[in-house]
Enzyme design. Structure first.
Site, short mmCIF file in Angstrom:
data_model
loop_
_atom_site.label_atom_id
_atom_site.label_comp_id
_atom_site.label_asym_id
_atom_site.label_seq_id
_atom_site.Cartn_x
_atom_site.Cartn_y
_atom_site.Cartn_z
N LYS A 28 134.62 -1.96 21.98
CA LYS A 28 134.45 -0.47 21.41
C LYS A 28 135.42 -0.44 20.33
CE LYS A 28 135.65 4.42 22.50
NZ LYS A 28 135.95 5.44 23.62
N GLU A 88 142.52 16.57 24.92
CA GLU A 88 143.04 15.22 25.61
C GLU A 88 144.59 15.27 26.01
OE1 GLU A 88 142.10 10.55 25.30
OE2 GLU A 88 141.56 11.78 23.79
#
Length: 567
Positions: A312, A362
């Site tokens: 990723k 987050e």
């Protein structure tokens, strides 16, 4: 410390750096052994750079003095000015220290409203905790074995606004363990509201662009004047910090604080805006759409290669908007706050610098004594006004193999990192959907018990950068980001938050913008590229993520305001 070595590309490992009232005090011995650390940012004329201090030498005192409760910000300001003046006649008998004088206010006043009322020439900071209503408190679950392990937390503290710097910490070199020790020197568990607010660059080893130069590789500040908003009440505080060895005496600190206090506005106005009253003259994306698609395809090719360990990578975009008039960063942040109850809001503005603001959902980590919690947040879908359609989107997100892969990479990586510094790690739930105002994500909470409270620096070293903002493996992803991205992320996607004596908390600096006078703003967003990613979908996701910033300035706006003066 193994985790430091693993993360050395993102955090430095250089060991050469570094009147009725109730009173809580911590006194320390006062021997001074002067060290000569390598050159730092020079201290500004109104404060001192704590990174220049000898972190091995404890401060003489860290004290919090709580005055009688008053009814308004005006009365609190007057009481603080008087208390600072009184400090001249009865100075603490130490050559170094921190003194916080705080005045409780018997009404809840918005910290962001107070900040907007202040002189914008001062350094500014703002940090607002998100609401965690409806989510399990994993730190409390960890403490069930020993109920006394969980220290008291200022959970009623909603948000903090500050101006000026009693002491700041800033350098061009990456944040190191010695820098962390320098900050901790000015903090105490007996004065939990003395905190250093700030942040760090996403990649501190990268070249710093002009717009990010005032922030250095990291920037933290203990505000001179601070406004705390609690649930149901407020507090105005003033903080002095001094160290004779840094040629910044108590007299210097008092004089600087008095100068700042004289400029504090005690007339706080609640200003609610439907729009900012500015119009976009131009918008330019870096990379452009034509350059972004090939970048995604290149990343996908590398991910597919059998010889590559990359699973990723997060590719970001900055969007430069030029407006007809300057954007007020605090008003913009207040607008974001109105729909961001499930997110952190922040503002960092060093002296003479642009304002870095954000509305991030987050959490990087929260530490309360030995307890530490983090979370995995990845994969994105839009919300729908239709309840039925919104549930369809949620089901699609939960069952998508591509999104499950992206999310699992993030969750398992954080679990592995917490296991390296904790004795016990809890994951709860394994996967669910977290809904925000405009988007929804896959989500999980993780918590662990640190082996030592001094391992706090290792939390940062272990957790930053998460796969949600960088990729996996982190070093391979970082090198690809450096190769593909043509702009400096600065503090975008870096840790943003505070260090405190009892508790520390950091968010991830996403959903953010850098607001510059005369230059509009740079709005940042990123998307995770994994096997199965589609360039068109990723580009649309970038637009979705910046929509909270652009919704109010995409058209010629008429500002409607409601003014209410708080006496």
């Amino acid at each position: 410390m193994a985790s430091l070595q693993l993360s050395s590309h993102f955090l430095g490992t250089n060991t050469q750096k570094h009147n009725s009232m109730s009173i809580s005090r911590t006194y320390f011995p006062t021997p001074f052994t002067r060290s000569f650390p390598r050159k730092k940012f020079m201290s500004c004329s109104m404060s001192m750079n704590g990174c220049e201090s000898d972190f091995n030498t404890p401060l003489g005192t860290v004290v919090t003095r709580t005055m009688e409760t008053v009814l308004s910000p005006t009365a609190a300001t007057e009481r603080l000015i008087s208390a600072v003046s009184e400090l001249k006649s009865q100075p603490p008998p130490f050559s170094s220290g921190v003194v916080r004088i705080q005045v409780p206010i018997n009404q809840q006043v918005g910290a962001i409203d107070w900040l907007q009322a202040q002189n914008e020439t001062h350094p500014r900071c703002f940090f607002s905790r998100r609401s965690d209503v409806g989510r399990p408190d994993l730190l409390l679950d960890l403490a069930n074995d020993n109920i006394n392990e969980r220290g008291s937390s200022d959970r009623d503290l909603v948000s903090v606004a500050g101006i000026g710097s009693a002491v700041f910490f800033r350098d061009l070199d990456p944040f190191s363990h010695d820098d962390w020790r320098s900050i901790r020197r000015f903090l105490s568990s007996n004065s939990p509201l003395i905190r250093a607010y700030g942040g760090m660059r996403f990649d501190p080893n990268g070249k710093i662009s002009v717009e990010w130069e005032p922030f250095g590789a990291f920037y933290f500040t203990v505000p001179q004047v601070e406004f705390n908003e609690f649930g149901g009440s407020s507090m105005l505080a003033a903080t002095l910090a001094w160290d004779d060895e840094l040629c910044w005496t108590l007299e210097d600190a008092i004089e600087a604080l008095e100068e700042t206090m004289l400029q504090v506005s005690s007339v706080v106005v609640r200003l609610r805006r439907e729009t900012l009253g500015v119009s976009v003259l131009s918008k330019n994306h870096v990379p452009s759409k034509g350059a972004y698609y090939p970048a995604v395809e290149k990343a996908l090719e590398i991910i597919k290669q059998k010889s590559s360990s990359l699973s990723k990578v997060v590719l970001a975009r900055n969007s430069r908007i030029i407006t007809d008039t300057d954007i007020d960063p605090i008003a913009w942040l207040a607008q974001l706050q109105s729909e961001g109850h499930d997110a952190y809001q922040f503002c960092l503005q060093p002296p003479g610098a642009p304002a870095f603001i954000g509305n991030t959902p987050e959490r990087l980590f929260q530490r309360n004594q030995l307890g530490v919690c983090s979370e995995a947040l990845a994969a994105t879908r839009p919300r729908s006004a239709s309840t039925a359609r919104d549930m369809e989107i949620e089901r699609d997100l939960l069952t998508s193999p591509k999104d499950d892969l992206e999310f699992s990479i993030v969750r398992e990586n954080i679990r592995e990192k917490l296991n390296s510094i904790c004795d016990k790690v809890v994951v709860k739930p394994q996967k669910t959907v977290r809904k925000l105002a405009r988007v929804q994500h896959l989500y999980s909470q993780l918590a662990g018990k640190l082996r030592r409270e001094d391992d706090e620096f290792e939390i940062l070293a272990a957790l930053h950068p998460t796969p949600a903002v960088c990729g996996l493996p982190a070093e391979e992803a970082r090198l690809l980001i450096k190769e593909i991205e043509s702009f400096d992320r600065g503090m975008y996607a870096g840790p943003i938050g505070f260090f405190g004596g009892k508790e520390s908390e950091f968010a991830v600096g996403i959903r953010s913008a850098l607001v510059e006078k005369g230059l509009g703003a740079l709005i940042y967003a990123g998307t995770g590229i994994v096997a199965g990613s589609n360039p068109t979908s990723e580009w649309n996701e970038l637009d979705l993520k910046i929509s909270q910033f652009t919704k109010s300035i995409e058209y010629e706006a008429t500002t409607k305001t409601t003014l209410q003066t708080i006496n």
